[in-house]
Each structure stands twice: as structure tokens, then as C-alpha cells.
Design a protein around this motif. Structure first.
Motif, PDB file in Angstrom:
ATOM      1  N   GLN A 154      54.135 -53.292  17.761  1.00 41.44           N
ATOM      2  CA  GLN A 154      55.131 -52.441  18.871  1.00 41.44           C
ATOM      3  C   GLN A 154      56.531 -52.688  19.075  1.00 41.44           C
ATOM      4  N   GLN A 155      56.802 -53.776  18.047  1.00 42.19           N
ATOM      5  CA  GLN A 155      58.299 -53.574  18.705  1.00 42.19           C
ATOM      6  C   GLN A 155      59.033 -53.632  17.144  1.00 42.19           C
ATOM      7  N   GLY A 156      58.091 -53.156  16.389  1.00 38.55           N
ATOM      8  CA  GLY A 156      58.673 -51.647  14.781  1.00 38.55           C
ATOM      9  C   GLY A 156      58.684 -52.626  13.643  1.00 38.55           C
ATOM     10  N   ASP A 157      59.259 -51.749  12.947  1.00 32.03           N
ATOM     11  CA  ASP A 157      59.239 -52.540  11.347  1.00 32.03           C
ATOM     12  C   ASP A 157      60.021 -54.137  11.335  1.00 32.03           C
ATOM     13  N   GLU A 158      60.846 -54.531  12.084  1.00 28.48           N
ATOM     14  CA  GLU A 158      61.105 -55.715  11.631  1.00 28.48           C
ATOM     15  C   GLU A 158      60.287 -56.717  11.948  1.00 28.48           C
ATOM     16  N   THR A 159      59.477 -56.415  12.386  1.00 27.98           N
ATOM     17  CA  THR A 159      58.268 -57.419  12.551  1.00 27.98           C
ATOM     18  C   THR A 159      56.677 -57.949  11.499  1.00 27.98           C
ATOM     19  N   VAL A 160      57.400 -56.450   9.963  1.00 27.94           N
ATOM     20  CA  VAL A 160      56.272 -56.697   9.509  1.00 27.94           C
ATOM     21  C   VAL A 160      56.012 -57.800   9.014  1.00 27.94           C
ATOM     22  N   HIS A 161      57.033 -58.795   8.387  1.00 31.04           N
ATOM     23  CA  HIS A 161      56.496 -60.092   7.705  1.00 31.04           C
ATOM     24  C   HIS A 161      56.081 -61.312   9.169  1.00 31.04           C
ATOM     25  N   ALA A 162      56.365 -60.838  10.118  1.00 34.09           N
ATOM     26  CA  ALA A 162      55.554 -61.674  10.949  1.00 34.09           C
ATOM     27  C   ALA A 162      54.038 -61.306  10.537  1.00 34.09           C
ATOM     28  N   ARG A 163      53.766 -59.637  11.181  1.00 33.75           N
ATOM     29  CA  ARG A 163      52.372 -59.100  11.542  1.00 33.75           C
ATOM     30  C   ARG A 163      51.902 -59.733   9.456  1.00 33.75           C
TER      31      ARG A 163
END
Length: 122
Positions: A71-80
Motif C-alpha cells: 500500500q506504500q507503493g513502488d518504493e517498497t518493491v525491494h522490501a516486498r
């Protein structure tokens, strides 16, 4: 789609669907003018995803973290991705352990068959 239909479609109780939403396993579901949950296709994809992930044993807290990151967006792709990589490894470890248990069960079943055959031939 109303909660009763979603419940039936995914074989998940309505209470479980409400719980998933309450704890953040699925994003907040929109409500119709009467205040009744109205699941979109996107909501249903989340329900299906969570059901799949729970079926393989992913902990609720990990899924809540994943959904929050999403939900926080694309900047969290690596963490996901890191979450999924870690959970995949844990799943592989469980599968390996289950394969060992399955092999042991197969050996025991085979041994019982041998014993039955020996008893039959007496």
C-alpha cells in the motif's frame, strides 16, 4: 460482489473475511450506499492471494507487513521481494522436512505390508 458471494467463491467464512480486513491482510473494502462491503475484482485478488499464502503457512504478521508495504507503493518493491524470498526459503525448508516425514511413513507402510504378507504365508 457482496461478502456472502466472496465467502462462497473462496470458501472462506464471512467472519474470516471481516477479520482479514480488520487486521490489514486485505486492503479496506469499499462499502455500497447501504454500508455493506462491496468487493471489487482487486479485493477478490487480495482474498485469493491471502488464502493461498495462508494455505502454505505464511504467518499473518508477515502478510500484514507485506500488504502494508504494498500500500506504500513502488518504493517498497525491494522490501516486498525480500519478504517473499525469505518466506519461500522457509517453505522450501518445510517441504524438505515433510518429504523426510513422508519417506518415513512410506517405509513404515511398506514394513506393515511385509508383516501382513508374512502372516498370510504362515
Amino acid at each position: 460482489m457482496l461478502i456472502a458471494k466472496v465467502s462462497e467463491k473462496y470458501d472462506i467464512s464471512q467472519d474470516t473475511l471481516r477479520y482479514y480486513e480488520r487486521v490489514g491482510l486485505i486492503p479496506r473494502v469499499n462499502r455500497n450506499s447501504s454500508g455493506i462491503r462491496d468487493y471489487t475484482e482487486e479485493d477478490c485478488r487480495w482474498v485469493e492471494y491471502v488464502k493461498c499464502m495462508r494455505a502454505i503457512g505464511l504467518p499473518i504478521d508477515v502478510l500484514v507487513q507485506y500488504v502494508g508495504l504494498y500500500q506504500q507503493g513502488d518504493e517498497t518493491v525491494h522490501a516486498r521481494q525480500e519478504i517473499l524470498i525469505e518466506q519461500r526459503q522457509q517453505l522450501l525448508n518445510r517441504l524438505e522436512e515433510m518429504q523426510k516425514v513422508l519417506a518415513r511413513m512410506d517405509d513404515k507402510i511398506t514394513r506393515y505390508e511385509e508383516i501382513k504378507d508374512e502372516q498370510k504365508n504362515r
